[in-house]
Design a protein around this motif. Structure first.
Motif, PDB file in Angstrom:
ATOM      1  N   ILE A 247       5.454   9.231   2.399  1.00 25.26           N
ATOM      2  CA  ILE A 247       5.196   8.360   1.242  1.00 25.26           C
ATOM      3  C   ILE A 247       5.012   6.910   1.690  1.00 25.26           C
ATOM      4  CG2 ILE A 247       6.200   7.397  -0.876  1.00 25.26           C
ATOM      5  CD1 ILE A 247       7.548  10.154  -1.284  1.00 25.26           C
ATOM      6  N   GLY A 248       5.874   6.439   2.610  1.00 32.69           N
ATOM      7  CA  GLY A 248       5.754   5.071   3.107  1.00 32.69           C
ATOM      8  C   GLY A 248       4.405   4.823   3.770  1.00 32.69           C
ATOM      9  N   ALA A 249       4.002   5.733   4.659  1.00 32.73           N
ATOM     10  CA  ALA A 249       2.726   5.577   5.365  1.00 32.73           C
ATOM     11  C   ALA A 249       1.557   5.651   4.384  1.00 32.73           C
ATOM     12  CB  ALA A 249       2.589   6.648   6.440  1.00 32.73           C
ATOM     13  N   PHE A 250       1.644   6.570   3.442  1.00 28.09           N
ATOM     14  CA  PHE A 250       0.581   6.748   2.444  1.00 28.09           C
ATOM     15  C   PHE A 250       0.379   5.479   1.627  1.00 28.09           C
ATOM     16  CE2 PHE A 250      -0.866   7.909  -1.810  1.00 28.09           C
ATOM     17  CZ  PHE A 250      -1.971   8.709  -1.540  1.00 28.09           C
ATOM     18  N   VAL A 251       1.473   4.928   1.113  1.00 26.95           N
ATOM     19  CA  VAL A 251       1.393   3.729   0.278  1.00 26.95           C
ATOM     20  C   VAL A 251       0.987   2.510   1.113  1.00 26.95           C
ATOM     21  CG1 VAL A 251       2.720   2.126  -1.182  1.00 26.95           C
ATOM     22  CG2 VAL A 251       3.035   4.598  -1.418  1.00 26.95           C
ATOM     23  N   GLY A 252       1.600   2.357   2.308  1.00 26.27           N
ATOM     24  CA  GLY A 252       1.312   1.204   3.163  1.00 26.27           C
ATOM     25  C   GLY A 252      -0.149   1.133   3.577  1.00 26.27           C
ATOM     26  N   ILE A 253      -0.651   2.216   4.143  1.00 30.66           N
ATOM     27  CA  ILE A 253      -2.057   2.233   4.587  1.00 30.66           C
ATOM     28  C   ILE A 253      -2.997   2.168   3.383  1.00 30.66           C
ATOM     29  CG2 ILE A 253      -3.847   3.664   5.674  1.00 30.66           C
ATOM     30  CD1 ILE A 253      -2.104   2.251   7.682  1.00 30.66           C
ATOM     31  N   GLY A 254      -2.628   2.851   2.302  1.00 31.86           N
ATOM     32  CA  GLY A 254      -3.457   2.815   1.100  1.00 31.86           C
ATOM     33  C   GLY A 254      -3.636   1.398   0.576  1.00 31.86           C
ATOM     34  N   LEU A 255      -2.532   0.635   0.530  1.00 35.47           N
ATOM     35  CA  LEU A 255      -2.612  -0.759   0.063  1.00 35.47           C
ATOM     36  C   LEU A 255      -3.440  -1.638   0.996  1.00 35.47           C
ATOM     37  CD1 LEU A 255       0.995  -1.470  -1.263  1.00 35.47           C
ATOM     38  CD2 LEU A 255      -1.126  -1.555  -2.573  1.00 35.47           C
ATOM     39  N   VAL A 256      -3.229  -1.449   2.312  1.00 34.79           N
ATOM     40  CA  VAL A 256      -3.996  -2.246   3.284  1.00 34.79           C
ATOM     41  C   VAL A 256      -5.486  -2.006   3.111  1.00 34.79           C
ATOM     42  CG1 VAL A 256      -4.516  -2.555   5.732  1.00 34.79           C
ATOM     43  CG2 VAL A 256      -2.145  -2.459   4.979  1.00 34.79           C
ATOM     44  N   VAL A 257      -5.877  -0.739   3.037  1.00 33.51           N
ATOM     45  CA  VAL A 257      -7.303  -0.400   2.902  1.00 33.51           C
ATOM     46  C   VAL A 257      -7.846  -0.916   1.572  1.00 33.51           C
ATOM     47  CG1 VAL A 257      -8.974   1.481   2.734  1.00 33.51           C
ATOM     48  CG2 VAL A 257      -7.146   1.602   4.410  1.00 33.51           C
ATOM     49  N   PHE A 258      -7.090  -0.713   0.503  1.00 34.31           N
ATOM     50  CA  PHE A 258      -7.540  -1.144  -0.818  1.00 34.31           C
ATOM     51  C   PHE A 258      -7.771  -2.656  -0.865  1.00 34.31           C
ATOM     52  CE2 PHE A 258      -6.675  -2.622  -5.151  1.00 34.31           C
ATOM     53  CZ  PHE A 258      -7.619  -1.885  -5.853  1.00 34.31           C
ATOM     54  N   ILE A 259      -6.820  -3.412  -0.330  1.00 28.50           N
ATOM     55  CA  ILE A 259      -6.905  -4.877  -0.385  1.00 28.50           C
ATOM     56  C   ILE A 259      -7.974  -5.416   0.561  1.00 28.50           C
ATOM     57  CG2 ILE A 259      -5.638  -7.012   0.151  1.00 28.50           C
ATOM     58  CD1 ILE A 259      -3.131  -5.537  -0.997  1.00 28.50           C
ATOM     59  N   GLN A 260      -8.090  -4.810   1.758  1.00 31.06           N
ATOM     60  CA  GLN A 260      -9.007  -5.359   2.758  1.00 31.06           C
ATOM     61  C   GLN A 260     -10.418  -4.765   2.706  1.00 31.06           C
ATOM     62  OE1 GLN A 260      -7.003  -5.099   6.552  1.00 31.06           O
ATOM     63  NE2 GLN A 260      -5.628  -6.755   6.026  1.00 31.06           N
ATOM     64  N   HIS A 261     -10.633  -3.778   1.863  1.00 30.60           N
ATOM     65  CA  HIS A 261     -11.926  -3.101   1.807  1.00 30.60           C
ATOM     66  C   HIS A 261     -13.074  -4.061   1.508  1.00 30.60           C
ATOM     67  CE1 HIS A 261     -14.832   0.084   1.262  1.00 30.60           C
ATOM     68  NE2 HIS A 261     -15.127  -0.402   0.068  1.00 30.60           N
TER      69      HIS A 261
END
Length: 201
Positions: free
Chosen positions: A40-54
């Motif tokens: 869950i931590g990895a999913f949310v962390g990477i998901g947020l990074v990709v979403f914000i930096q896309h």
């Protein structure tokens, strides 16, 4: 005398084999709750990074940087007790390495092989000196050199965004998901853990 030496060596080998078996056994024990929180931590962390930096970096080039953050996620969500996963190492390692990578590329823009080698080598030494050793930092330094035009055009802004912003996102998510249960605590330093647990209730 040779028999005694052979016997000592044999005993040491037996001890090593027993210890190895024990370590391997412990490492392969499955605690499903721990694995779930790591996921869950990895999913949310990477998901947020990709979403914000896309929207900030073209997709092809953001994939390089996400590779670096993916490696960080293994440490900060999956091996949270490791000294290499602590906040100082996570944030400091990426920032120091990004700065080294950008600096080397600016000095040697036309010698990719030399710039790449120097960026990774100097980032390792710099992280060691600053006590911020974080293995994915080497990738961050390398990306500053071999990344595409958009990354090169960022110059030293690359250090702050996307690198610093990305690591802060990963860190904040780690603080939340690594302290939800009593079995997990991040960072490992006692006074910070008590403070964070108090704030999270």
């Amino acid at each position: 005398m040779q028999k005694i030496i052979a016997q000592v060596v044999k005993e040491k080998l037996k001890r090593t084999v027993r210890l190895s078996k024990y370590i391997l056994y412990k490492e392969t024990l499955v605690d499903y709750r721990e694995k779930t929180w790591s996921f869950i931590g990895a999913f949310v962390g990477i998901g947020l990074v990709v979403f914000i930096q896309h929207n900030f970096i073209p997709e092809a080039e953001s994939l390089f940087l996400i590779g670096s953050f993916g490696a960080s996620s293994v440490l900060i969500y999956g091996e949270i007790q490791s000294p290499l996963a602590q906040p100082r190492n996570l944030i400091g390692g990426h920032v120091v390495s990004a700065f080294i990578g950008v600096s080397i590329f600016k000095l040697l823009p036309d010698m990719l092989w030399l710039a790449s080698s120097l960026a990774v080598g100097l980032s390792i030494v710099s992280m060691q000196y600053t006590k911020t050793l974080h293995p994915p930092g080497g990738a961050t330094a390398l990306i500053a050199v071999i990344g595409g035009e958009k990354i090169h055009n960022l110059g030293f802004l690359y250090v702050f965004s996307p690198v610093l912003t990305g690591t802060i996102i990963l860190f904040l998510v780690a603080i939340i998901f690594n302290n939800i249960t009593r079995n997990r605590c991040y960072p490992t330093h006692g006074k910070y853990t008590k403070f964070i647990r108090k704030k999270l209730g």
